[in-house]
Scaffold this motif. Structure first.
Motif, PDB file in Angstrom:
ATOM      1  N   UNK A 528     -15.490  -6.213  13.888  1.00  2.65           N
ATOM      2  CA  UNK A 528     -15.143  -5.079  14.738  1.00  2.65           C
ATOM      3  C   UNK A 528     -13.983  -5.413  15.672  1.00  2.65           C
ATOM      4  N   UNK A 529     -13.984  -6.619  16.237  1.00  2.00           N
ATOM      5  CA  UNK A 529     -12.905  -7.010  17.153  1.00  2.00           C
ATOM      6  C   UNK A 529     -11.572  -7.075  16.418  1.00  2.00           C
ATOM      7  N   UNK A 530     -11.591  -7.557  15.181  1.00  2.00           N
ATOM      8  CA  UNK A 530     -10.361  -7.629  14.386  1.00  2.00           C
ATOM      9  C   UNK A 530      -9.725  -6.253  14.268  1.00  2.00           C
ATOM     10  N   UNK A 531     -10.528  -5.288  13.805  1.00  2.00           N
ATOM     11  CA  UNK A 531      -9.995  -3.947  13.611  1.00  2.00           C
ATOM     12  C   UNK A 531      -9.668  -3.266  14.937  1.00  2.00           C
ATOM     13  N   UNK A 532     -10.473  -3.506  15.967  1.00  2.00           N
ATOM     14  CA  UNK A 532     -10.191  -2.923  17.280  1.00  2.00           C
ATOM     15  C   UNK A 532      -8.834  -3.368  17.787  1.00  2.00           C
ATOM     16  N   UNK A 533      -8.531  -4.650  17.592  1.00  2.00           N
ATOM     17  CA  UNK A 533      -7.255  -5.207  18.060  1.00  2.00           C
ATOM     18  C   UNK A 533      -6.075  -4.538  17.357  1.00  2.00           C
ATOM     19  N   UNK A 534      -6.163  -4.431  16.037  1.00  2.00           N
ATOM     20  CA  UNK A 534      -5.049  -3.866  15.263  1.00  2.00           C
ATOM     21  C   UNK A 534      -4.908  -2.367  15.535  1.00  2.00           C
ATOM     22  N   UNK A 535      -6.026  -1.664  15.565  1.00  5.07           N
ATOM     23  CA  UNK A 535      -5.977  -0.214  15.818  1.00  5.07           C
ATOM     24  C   UNK A 535      -5.395   0.069  17.199  1.00  5.07           C
ATOM     25  N   UNK A 536      -5.825  -0.720  18.190  1.00  8.38           N
ATOM     26  CA  UNK A 536      -5.299  -0.550  19.550  1.00  8.38           C
ATOM     27  C   UNK A 536      -3.794  -0.767  19.581  1.00  8.38           C
ATOM     28  N   UNK A 537      -3.322  -1.804  18.897  1.00 13.39           N
ATOM     29  CA  UNK A 537      -1.883  -2.099  18.866  1.00 13.39           C
ATOM     30  C   UNK A 537      -1.104  -0.989  18.178  1.00 13.39           C
ATOM     31  N   UNK A 539      -1.982   2.188  17.930  1.00 12.56           N
ATOM     32  CA  UNK A 539      -1.992   3.366  18.799  1.00 12.56           C
ATOM     33  C   UNK A 539      -0.978   3.218  19.928  1.00 12.56           C
ATOM     34  N   UNK A 540      -0.902   2.043  20.528  1.00 12.00           N
ATOM     35  CA  UNK A 540       0.060   1.809  21.612  1.00 12.00           C
ATOM     36  C   UNK A 540       1.489   1.925  21.108  1.00 12.00           C
ATOM     37  N   UNK A 541       1.697   1.562  19.841  1.00 10.66           N
ATOM     38  CA  UNK A 541       3.033   1.648  19.258  1.00 10.66           C
ATOM     39  C   UNK A 541       3.353   3.052  18.760  1.00 10.66           C
ATOM     40  N   UNK A 542       2.405   3.971  18.932  1.00  4.58           N
ATOM     41  CA  UNK A 542       2.619   5.351  18.495  1.00  4.58           C
ATOM     42  C   UNK A 542       2.471   5.562  17.004  1.00  4.58           C
ATOM     43  N   UNK A 543       1.912   4.573  16.289  1.00  2.00           N
ATOM     44  CA  UNK A 543       1.737   4.666  14.832  1.00  2.00           C
ATOM     45  C   UNK A 543       0.323   5.142  14.518  1.00  2.00           C
ATOM     46  N   UNK A 544       0.054   6.394  14.875  1.00  6.55           N
ATOM     47  CA  UNK A 544      -1.306   6.911  14.749  1.00  6.55           C
ATOM     48  C   UNK A 544      -1.733   7.074  13.296  1.00  6.55           C
ATOM     49  N   UNK A 545      -0.791   7.425  12.430  1.00  5.38           N
ATOM     50  CA  UNK A 545      -1.152   7.579  11.011  1.00  5.38           C
ATOM     51  C   UNK A 545      -1.614   6.248  10.415  1.00  5.38           C
ATOM     52  N   UNK A 546      -0.899   5.167  10.758  1.00  3.41           N
ATOM     53  CA  UNK A 546      -1.308   3.845  10.263  1.00  3.41           C
ATOM     54  C   UNK A 546      -2.628   3.418  10.887  1.00  3.41           C
ATOM     55  N   UNK A 547      -2.823   3.779  12.155  1.00  2.00           N
ATOM     56  CA  UNK A 547      -4.084   3.446  12.825  1.00  2.00           C
ATOM     57  C   UNK A 547      -5.255   4.143  12.140  1.00  2.00           C
ATOM     58  N   UNK A 548      -5.032   5.396  11.727  1.00  2.00           N
ATOM     59  CA  UNK A 548      -6.102   6.141  11.026  1.00  2.00           C
ATOM     60  C   UNK A 548      -6.414   5.504   9.674  1.00  2.00           C
ATOM     61  N   UNK A 549      -5.385   4.961   9.000  1.00  2.00           N
ATOM     62  CA  UNK A 549      -5.628   4.281   7.720  1.00  2.00           C
ATOM     63  C   UNK A 549      -6.486   3.037   7.917  1.00  2.00           C
ATOM     64  N   UNK A 550      -6.207   2.273   8.985  1.00  2.00           N
ATOM     65  CA  UNK A 550      -7.028   1.086   9.263  1.00  2.00           C
ATOM     66  C   UNK A 550      -8.449   1.486   9.635  1.00  2.00           C
ATOM     67  N   UNK A 551      -8.583   2.614  10.311  1.00  2.00           N
ATOM     68  CA  UNK A 551      -9.916   3.105  10.668  1.00  2.00           C
ATOM     69  C   UNK A 551     -10.709   3.454   9.409  1.00  2.00           C
ATOM     70  N   UNK A 552     -10.048   4.130   8.473  1.00  2.00           N
ATOM     71  CA  UNK A 552     -10.703   4.486   7.207  1.00  2.00           C
ATOM     72  C   UNK A 552     -11.090   3.233   6.432  1.00  2.00           C
ATOM     73  N   UNK A 553     -10.192   2.244   6.406  1.00  2.00           N
ATOM     74  CA  UNK A 553     -10.480   0.979   5.724  1.00  2.00           C
ATOM     75  C   UNK A 553     -11.673   0.284   6.370  1.00  2.00           C
ATOM     76  N   UNK A 554     -11.707   0.313   7.674  1.00  2.00           N
ATOM     77  CA  UNK A 554     -12.791  -0.316   8.435  1.00  2.00           C
ATOM     78  C   UNK A 554     -14.141   0.301   8.081  1.00  2.00           C
ATOM     79  N   UNK A 559     -17.732  -1.829   8.417  1.00  2.00           N
ATOM     80  CA  UNK A 559     -17.609  -2.318   9.785  1.00  2.00           C
ATOM     81  C   UNK A 559     -17.681  -1.093  10.692  1.00  2.00           C
ATOM     82  N   UNK A 560     -18.784  -0.953  11.409  1.00  2.00           N
ATOM     83  CA  UNK A 560     -19.022   0.272  12.181  1.00  2.00           C
ATOM     84  C   UNK A 560     -18.197   0.271  13.460  1.00  2.00           C
ATOM     85  N   UNK A 561     -17.481   1.347  13.741  1.00  2.00           N
ATOM     86  CA  UNK A 561     -16.669   1.411  14.960  1.00  2.00           C
ATOM     87  C   UNK A 561     -17.541   1.571  16.201  1.00  2.00           C
TER      88      UNK A 561
END
Length: 889
Positions: A528-537, A539-554, A559-561
């Protein structure tokens, strides 16, 4: 026969005599065995030599002993000795060696099955080590060997199944005991009842107790105490009290264990007042037959009080123990130390450590580690180091926890050099760093942006055989995200699923050799921490579409959010003003069982505030109160910002009052309020907010500069002057103060003496400030015909410049206020002063005269500037220090 017995005793005595020299003892035993007749070797000494070898950790010799016994002819001579060796290994906790030799016995003596006692000994070891694989193999082997189990055997198996959470299997085995010719005893019931209670199934445990009664067994204290403790832990105090009454009805008075079980369970669940009531009854109601508290009772209550922050009650309890002639043991003092440290009472904790020594209770390494950890967390690193030195002086060597704690303290405070010294000291003193220790230093290096050093450390970890775990990978991924290498971080996450830690690949000089062991890869999977770190980064970079892809992969990787992951999306959408998207994420978040956090509410309030949806914000605030989520300063500042931007002054004042009552105001809160009050012309209210800010936040430079600048911007020059003079008396830095605006304003209001007084006061206080501040005063003096005073002030300006007492820049905040002033007046006030259209500025004339007489060269800082910022004075370096030597004109 007697001679053989005598020989055996003699050999055993010789081995015991040389027990402190295990290598010699082993040589004696081996020589005797090899030189003895094969028909009657002296094997009675095998248990003695086995224990000597095990105590000395001579595993290679133990394997040789096993082989030696197997080689004896006939084999029947060595069977019992081999069996004894397996028993001794098992009872010593060497489960792997015991099983290896047991399997060898089963192969070589397959026609002679082991006795049930040997199986029971091995079962006991499996239960202690919680090794279910060995236990199941052993059970199947027992069935194959047709060895009939005993009730004790079943009890061990049931306990193992309960400890591993397999309650259904444990119950099935319990029910089949009768089919195997074994009748459950009271211990069988007690073990299963404990299993149910540990799993939170106290009601099933109670049903089993009723079955126990129906079969003619009387529940013992263990069963009652287990149920009572479980009911207390589940908050079923009435059921617990009923069990106590039933216990009395069965003729068993509750003992101290019963009461300690109740107190322990209540303290663990935070019900300290109920536990305290029971404790008080034990102290006072001796006539009722209640047991007196023992040291365990006191320790339980002490830990409960400390856990809830009730230090006064804890201190009273400690004093009561010593007052009644008792004494605290080491565990008591460690509990008391932990309580003081966790509640920030570090001075008192150090006094307790000294008290322990005075009262003859030698502090353990755990005692010192508790205090060192508290000091490090409170940034008292020198004190922590002193405690460690004291520990060494008292003959206790620091362990890995000690060094790691101190290392973490230095790293948390950015003192990587000192942390490195601790690491080297740790290694030099023979205390090997663990992966935890290395991870601490690694995290600090990435946090400080020292990437190359972090990669060097990774290389050393790899060279020295450290098994990099998921924590290590997460630290590296976080570090890469923070230093802008987001693509590399995502690449590592993607490859961790198949390569484990080898996914780190080539980082600088570091290269992870791919592991062949599948178990090693399993230890290093994304979590969970691995994905939280990448998703947070992302989102901060404004790459929400990529963040959603990592969320779906997670989600696809099971790996429950948690709420933190969802909060990243909600905050990003609210920041971009996409409220509908934010609320869709919120709906999914609650659907998946994640509760709203303070961050969730703050993000939503921020988004609603950007849309000026005040009504909806108040709805969220009410919901927060209902759910017990306390707003913080960020929450209120978001609301204040919305109210201030909407010019809702009365609502802003109400919000300020609420913040004041909660004691969560900060400078940012007042900055917004003062600006909106001054903008609305509510200067009295602004002054009240200013005074409140001083009382709540202290006399800080930022509060003074804020109020001063806003008053100037609003044209309230006299009030601004009072605040500025107060700031001068406090010797605040003037970088955020628009003092030139003040001086210009005083000159325009024909308060030339006050403007001159301000300049001379700044000079007397030793301030370095922009020479352009002199210009309005020099100009005004010239216009009034006071050329001598103007020349004198110009000379003073030149003196100050030659001494290097010049401020060359203003802060970002002050610069912003200058621009606001310029926008309001339609241009730069400094250009108006220094570069008048009529070209008649007395200041320029005076400076030209001074320049001609003193040979200063061109004064470039007086030329028109490209930007609407303050002018700078840069006299030639070759003339610095000479101005004071010149005579006045």
């Amino acid at each position: 026969m007697n001679q053989t017995k005598t020989t055996q005793v003699t050999i055993t005595k010789a081995l015991l005599k040389n027990a402190n020299n295990p290598k010699l003892a082993w040589q004696i035993f081996r020589r005797v065995i090899l030189n003895s007749p094969t028909t009657n070797p002296p094997l009675d000494s095998v248990p003695t030599i086995a224990r000597i070898l095990i105590r000395s950790k001579m595993l290679e010799e133990i394997h040789t002993l096993h082989s030696l016994l197997l080689s004896l002819k006939p084999r029947g001579n060595s069977h019992s000795s081999l069996t004894s060796l397996v028993k001794i290994l098992a009872k010593s906790g060497l489960l792997d060696e015991a099983f290896s030799q047991f399997k060898s016995i089963r192969v070589h003596f397959h026609g002679d099955p082991p006795c049930i006692y040997l199986y029971n000994v091995l079962f006991e070891c499996c239960v202690r080590k919680q090794h279910m694989d060995y236990l199941m193999w052993l059970y199947k082997d027992m069935v194959v060997a047709k060895v009939s189990p005993e009730t004790y055997t079943f009890n061990l198996l049931i306990r193992a199944l309960c400890d591993s959470g397999r309650l259904e299997d444990a119950r099935k085995l319990f029910d089949k005991m009768s089919d195997k010719g074994c009748r459950p005893n009271e211990f069988s019931f007690a073990i299963l009842v404990r299993g149910y209670c540990r799993a939170g199934l106290a009601d099933e445990g109670l049903e089993l107790m009723e079955l126990m009664r129906s079969l003619g067994f009387s529940p013992n204290r263990v069963v009652y105490n287990t149920l009572i403790s479980s009911f207390c832990r589940d908050g079923k105090t009435e059921d617990a009290e009923k069990m106590v009454e039933r216990m009395r009805e069965d003729g068993m008075f509750p003992d101290v264990v019963t009461f300690n079980s109740r107190i322990s369970a209540l303290c663990r669940t935070g019900k300290i007042l109920e536990a305290s009531r029971i404790f008080r009854d034990m102290q006072l109601d001796e006539d009722l037959g209640l047991p007196r508290p023992n040291i365990i009772t006191y320790n339980l209550m002490l830990e409960g009080f400390c856990k809830e922050g009730m230090l006064e009650e804890a201190k009273t309890l400690v004093d009561a123990v010593t007052k009644n002639g008792g004494s605290l043991n080491l565990e008591s003092y460690n509990i008391w130390l932990m309580g003081l440290v966790r509640n920030g009472k570090l001075v008192e904790a150090q006094a307790v450590l000294q008290e322990m020594v005075e009262k003859g209770v030698e502090p353990s390494i755990h005692s010192y580690n508790i205090l060192i950890d508290g000091l490090c967390k409170n940034r008292m690193l020198s004190d922590a180091r002193m405690v460690m030195d004291l520990m060494v002086d008292r003959g206790i060597s620091p362990d890995t926890i000690t060094y790691s704690t101190l290392l973490h303290g230095y790293c948390s405070n950015g003192k990587v050099f000192e942390a490195n010294n601790v690491l080297y000291e740790m290694i030099r003193n023979g205390c090997s760093p663990t992966i935890f220790t290395c991870n601490i230093l690694l995290h600090s290096l990435y946090k400080e942006g020292r990437i190359s050093e972090a990669e060097d450390l990774l290389q050393k970890m790899n060279e020295r055989g450290y098994d990099l775990d998921t924590v290590t990978c997460n630290i590296i991924i976080h570090g890469l995200c923070n230093c802008g290498k987001l693509d590399k971080a995502i690449e590592i996450v993607n490859e961790m699923w198949t390569k484990g830690s080898a996914a780190l690949g080539n980082l600088g000089n570091f290269f992870v050799v791919p592991a062949d062991d599948t178990n090693s890869k399993k230890k290093c999977l994304p979590d969970l921490i691995t994905y939280s770190t990448v998703i947070s980064a992302l989102c901060k970079a404004g790459k929400l579409d990529e963040a959603k892809k990592k969320f779906t992969e997670m989600m696809g990787k099971n790996v429950r959010p948690d709420s933190f992951v969802y909060d990243n999306f909600i905050h990003s959408y609210c920041k971009e003003g996409k409220l509908s998207s934010a609320f869709r994420v919120l709906k999914d978040m609650e659907k998946n069982g994640c509760s709203k956090t303070l961050q969730t509410y703050n993000s939503l309030i921020l988004g609603l505030g950007s849309k000026a949806q005040i009504f909806e914000i108040h709805g969220l605030l009410n919901e927060m109160r209902e759910r017990g989520v306390s707003p913080n300063v960020c929450t209120y500042n978001n609301i204040l910002k919305c109210l201030c931007e909407g010019s809702k002054i009365e609502d802003a004042i109400s919000c300020l009052d609420e913040m004041q009552q909660r004691g969560i105001l900060n400078v940012s809160s007042f900055r917004m309020l003062v600006r909106v009050f001054c903008k609305a012309g509510e200067f009295r209210v602004a002054q009240e907010a200013f005074k409140t800010a001083l009382s709540m936040c202290g006399h800080k430079e930022g509060i003074y500069s804020l109020m001063f600048n806003e008053l100037l911007l609003a044209g309230e020059v006299s009030e601004a002057k009072e605040i500025f003079e107060a700031a001068l008396e406090k010797s605040y830095d003037l970088g955020n103060f628009l003092y030139k605006v003040l001086i210009d304003g005083l000159c325009k209001d024909e308060k030339l003496e006050e403007a001159t007084g301000i300049i001379y006061k700044m000079i007397d206080k030793g301030y370095g400030f922009d020479p352009a501040s002199f210009m309005p005063v020099i100009d005004a003096l010239g216009e009034r015909g006071k050329k001598h005073e103007a020349d004198e002030l110009a000379e003073k300006m030149m003196e100050m410049t030659s001494d290097g007492r010049v401020a060359h820049k203003i802060s970002q905040n002050a610069g912003e206020l200058v621009r606001r002033k310029q926008n309001k007046n339609g241009g730069s006030v400094w250009q108006d002063i220094l570069h008048r259209e009529d070209g008649s500025g007395i200041a320029l004339k005076t400076l030209k005269r001074v320049q001609k007489g003193w040979g200063q060269g061109s004064i470039s800082s007086l030329q028109a500037q490209k930007y609407d910022l303050l002018d700078y004075w840069e006299p030639g370096a070759e003339h610095r220090g000479n101005i004071k030597k010149k005579s006045r004109h």
